[in-house]
Structures are given as C-alpha cells and as structure tokens.
Write a protein that holds these residues in place. Structure first.
Motif, PDB file in Angstrom:
ATOM      1  N   ARG A  11       0.830  -1.207   0.000  1.00 59.18           N
ATOM      2  CA  ARG A  11       0.000   0.000   0.000  1.00 59.18           C
ATOM      3  C   ARG A  11       0.868   1.262   0.000  1.00 59.18           C
ATOM      4  O   ARG A  11       0.594   2.210  -0.733  1.00 59.18           O
ATOM      5  CB  ARG A  11      -0.954  -0.007   1.192  1.00 59.18           C
ATOM      6  CG  ARG A  11      -1.883   1.197   1.201  1.00 59.18           C
ATOM      7  CD  ARG A  11      -2.924   1.153   2.307  1.00 59.18           C
ATOM      8  NE  ARG A  11      -2.323   0.922   3.585  1.00 59.18           N
ATOM      9  CZ  ARG A  11      -2.819   0.095   4.501  1.00 59.18           C
ATOM     10  NH1 ARG A  11      -3.932  -0.557   4.277  1.00 59.18           N
ATOM     11  NH2 ARG A  11      -2.216  -0.061   5.654  1.00 59.18           N
ATOM     12  N   ARG A  14       2.066   2.067  -3.425  1.00 54.41           N
ATOM     13  CA  ARG A  14       1.012   2.665  -4.269  1.00 54.41           C
ATOM     14  C   ARG A  14       0.756   4.118  -3.882  1.00 54.41           C
ATOM     15  O   ARG A  14       0.711   5.001  -4.743  1.00 54.41           O
ATOM     16  CB  ARG A  14      -0.292   1.865  -4.140  1.00 54.41           C
ATOM     17  CG  ARG A  14      -0.267   0.504  -4.775  1.00 54.41           C
ATOM     18  CD  ARG A  14      -1.652  -0.152  -4.798  1.00 54.41           C
ATOM     19  NE  ARG A  14      -2.326  -0.206  -3.510  1.00 54.41           N
ATOM     20  CZ  ARG A  14      -2.156  -1.167  -2.608  1.00 54.41           C
ATOM     21  NH1 ARG A  14      -1.305  -2.137  -2.832  1.00 54.41           N
ATOM     22  NH2 ARG A  14      -2.837  -1.160  -1.482  1.00 54.41           N
ATOM     23  N   VAL A  15       0.562   4.353  -2.586  1.00 55.83           N
ATOM     24  CA  VAL A  15       0.177   5.689  -2.110  1.00 55.83           C
ATOM     25  C   VAL A  15       1.261   6.717  -2.421  1.00 55.83           C
ATOM     26  O   VAL A  15       0.945   7.862  -2.769  1.00 55.83           O
ATOM     27  CB  VAL A  15      -0.155   5.654  -0.600  1.00 55.83           C
ATOM     28  CG1 VAL A  15      -0.288   7.044  -0.020  1.00 55.83           C
ATOM     29  CG2 VAL A  15      -1.433   4.845  -0.361  1.00 55.83           C
ATOM     30  N   SER A  17       3.455   6.515  -4.817  1.00 54.90           N
ATOM     31  CA  SER A  17       3.833   6.516  -6.231  1.00 54.90           C
ATOM     32  C   SER A  17       3.483   7.883  -6.823  1.00 54.90           C
ATOM     33  O   SER A  17       2.418   8.440  -6.528  1.00 54.90           O
ATOM     34  CB  SER A  17       3.052   5.420  -6.969  1.00 54.90           C
ATOM     35  OG  SER A  17       3.239   5.541  -8.362  1.00 54.90           O
ATOM     36  N   TYR A  20      -0.060   8.305  -8.219  1.00 54.44           N
ATOM     37  CA  TYR A  20      -1.219   7.983  -7.383  1.00 54.44           C
ATOM     38  C   TYR A  20      -2.293   9.059  -7.483  1.00 54.44           C
ATOM     39  O   TYR A  20      -3.475   8.747  -7.564  1.00 54.44           O
ATOM     40  CB  TYR A  20      -0.773   7.801  -5.927  1.00 54.44           C
ATOM     41  CG  TYR A  20      -1.834   7.218  -5.017  1.00 54.44           C
ATOM     42  CD1 TYR A  20      -2.138   5.865  -5.054  1.00 54.44           C
ATOM     43  CD2 TYR A  20      -2.512   8.008  -4.104  1.00 54.44           C
ATOM     44  CE1 TYR A  20      -3.093   5.317  -4.216  1.00 54.44           C
ATOM     45  CE2 TYR A  20      -3.459   7.475  -3.244  1.00 54.44           C
ATOM     46  CZ  TYR A  20      -3.745   6.128  -3.315  1.00 54.44           C
ATOM     47  OH  TYR A  20      -4.697   5.581  -2.483  1.00 54.44           O
ATOM     48  N   THR A  21      -1.899  10.307  -7.480  1.00 52.56           N
ATOM     49  CA  THR A  21      -2.878  11.396  -7.526  1.00 52.56           C
ATOM     50  C   THR A  21      -2.937  12.074  -8.894  1.00 52.56           C
ATOM     51  O   THR A  21      -3.681  13.045  -9.054  1.00 52.56           O
ATOM     52  CB  THR A  21      -2.565  12.461  -6.454  1.00 52.56           C
ATOM     53  OG1 THR A  21      -1.248  12.962  -6.670  1.00 52.56           O
ATOM     54  CG2 THR A  21      -2.690  11.887  -5.054  1.00 52.56           C
ATOM     55  N   LEU A  35      -9.234   6.391  -3.028  1.00 57.31           N
ATOM     56  CA  LEU A  35      -7.798   6.681  -2.938  1.00 57.31           C
ATOM     57  C   LEU A  35      -7.475   7.360  -1.600  1.00 57.31           C
ATOM     58  O   LEU A  35      -6.502   7.021  -0.926  1.00 57.31           O
ATOM     59  CB  LEU A  35      -7.355   7.573  -4.098  1.00 57.31           C
ATOM     60  CG  LEU A  35      -7.359   6.951  -5.487  1.00 57.31           C
ATOM     61  CD1 LEU A  35      -7.114   8.022  -6.551  1.00 57.31           C
ATOM     62  CD2 LEU A  35      -6.328   5.834  -5.590  1.00 57.31           C
TER      63      LEU A  35
END
Length: 186
Positions: A11, A14-15, A17, A20-21, A35
């Motif tokens: 996680r 991912r967060v 990365s 991500y946004t 998200l």
C-alpha cells in the motif's frame, strides 16, 4: 528504514507513487474517495508504528536516565508514567484524529522487535550501556524514517481531500448525493 519501491505492491508503494494522484480532477468522486481512504489507512498504520517506536524509545531513555541518576526505581515501576507521558502531553508534529484502526498492528510490532533483535526490552536492566545505546539509535533512526514517510502520506491525503473539497465548493459534488449514497449502502 521504510523504503518505497516503485511499482511495488504494498500500500505504501502505491500511495507514494508519483502517479497515485495524477489526473484526480478527471476521476470519479468515488474513486478519489477510495484513494483518500487507502492513503488515510496507510497514515493510520504509520502513526501506529510511530507510537510503538516512541514507547520503545521512552523505555530505553528511562533506563539510561535511571542509570545516570543512580535511581532505585526500576523501569517497570516507572512504566505507567513512561506510557502516560506521551498520552497526556502536548501534541507535537502533525498528528490528526484517526478514524480507522491500524490494519497491520501485529506486523508493525514484529518489525519494531526485529530492529534490535538482541535488545530484550522486557529486561532492560540486564542490557549493557552499549546495547541500550544501540537500541536507542536503531529505534530513533526508524522513527525518523517512519515520520518522514508519514508526512509524505499526509501530503497525499491532503491533496485528495483538497480535490474532494474543490468539487463540493464548485458544485461538482453534492452533500445530498453523498447522503443518498450512504442511505443506499447495505
């Protein structure tokens, strides 16, 4: 140290990365919320890990203080005070009210224990001064790393919250729609 692995499956990977946004302005509101919730869960887990590290740091420092002051009160006897000092003291840093429980508490506890595998804090009085110093160094280095990652994750949560707020402010999202969604959930 908490390393972020580009393309990793955890996680935190991912967060944190960079993508991500990216493009959140064009994503569905439900996806932006998902998200945000995922990032908030990571923040909660990092906050928990940080608290576990703080307790270990406080125990080691209390034992070091006891030795310097030639104290007769054992760390075990001081434990209530050690643990309560952080609980009732003034907040420091960027703490937030957490609405979720840590999802990986046992894994975090094992991680902290593995940091100084031969420093048994259940009997800190038996550790040499060098072992105490080594434990403190390992715990504080890890706490620094966790705090840095937590601040990065908080930035992601803030970005996603700002996007959600923008949609409400500009009329692209509606409180009535959100309440209807909540009512329709099983």
């Amino acid at each position: 140290m908490i390393e972020v692995r580009p393309g990793g499956r955890r996680r935190i990977d991912r967060v944190l990365s960079p993508d991500y946004t990216s493009g959140i302005e064009g994503r569905e509101l439900s996806e932006v919320r998902a998200l945000r919730d995922e990032a908030a869960q990571e923040e909660t887990d990092l906050s928990y890990l940080r608290r576990v590290l703080h307790v270990r740091i406080d125990i080691v420092r209390a034992e070091q203080r006891r030795r310097v002051e030639d104290g007769s009160t054992s760390v075990v006897e001081q434990l209530v005070n050690i643990l309560s000092d952080n609980a009732v003291g003034p907040a420091a840093g960027s703490g937030r009210y957490q609405t979720t429980e840590p999802s990986r508490a046992e894994a975090h506890r094992r991680h902290v224990e593995a940091l100084v595998s031969d420093a048994d804090l259940s009997n800190v009085t038996s550790l040499s001064d060098a072992k105490l110093a080594q434990a403190l160094e390992a715990y504080t280095a890890e706490e620094d790393s966790v705090s840095q990652r937590r601040r990065e994750v908080q930035g992601v949560v803030d970005c996603l919250n700002a996007e959600i707020a923008r949609r409400y402010r500009e009329g692209a999202a509606s409180v009535d729609d959100r309440l209807a969604e909540e009512r329709d959930r099983p």
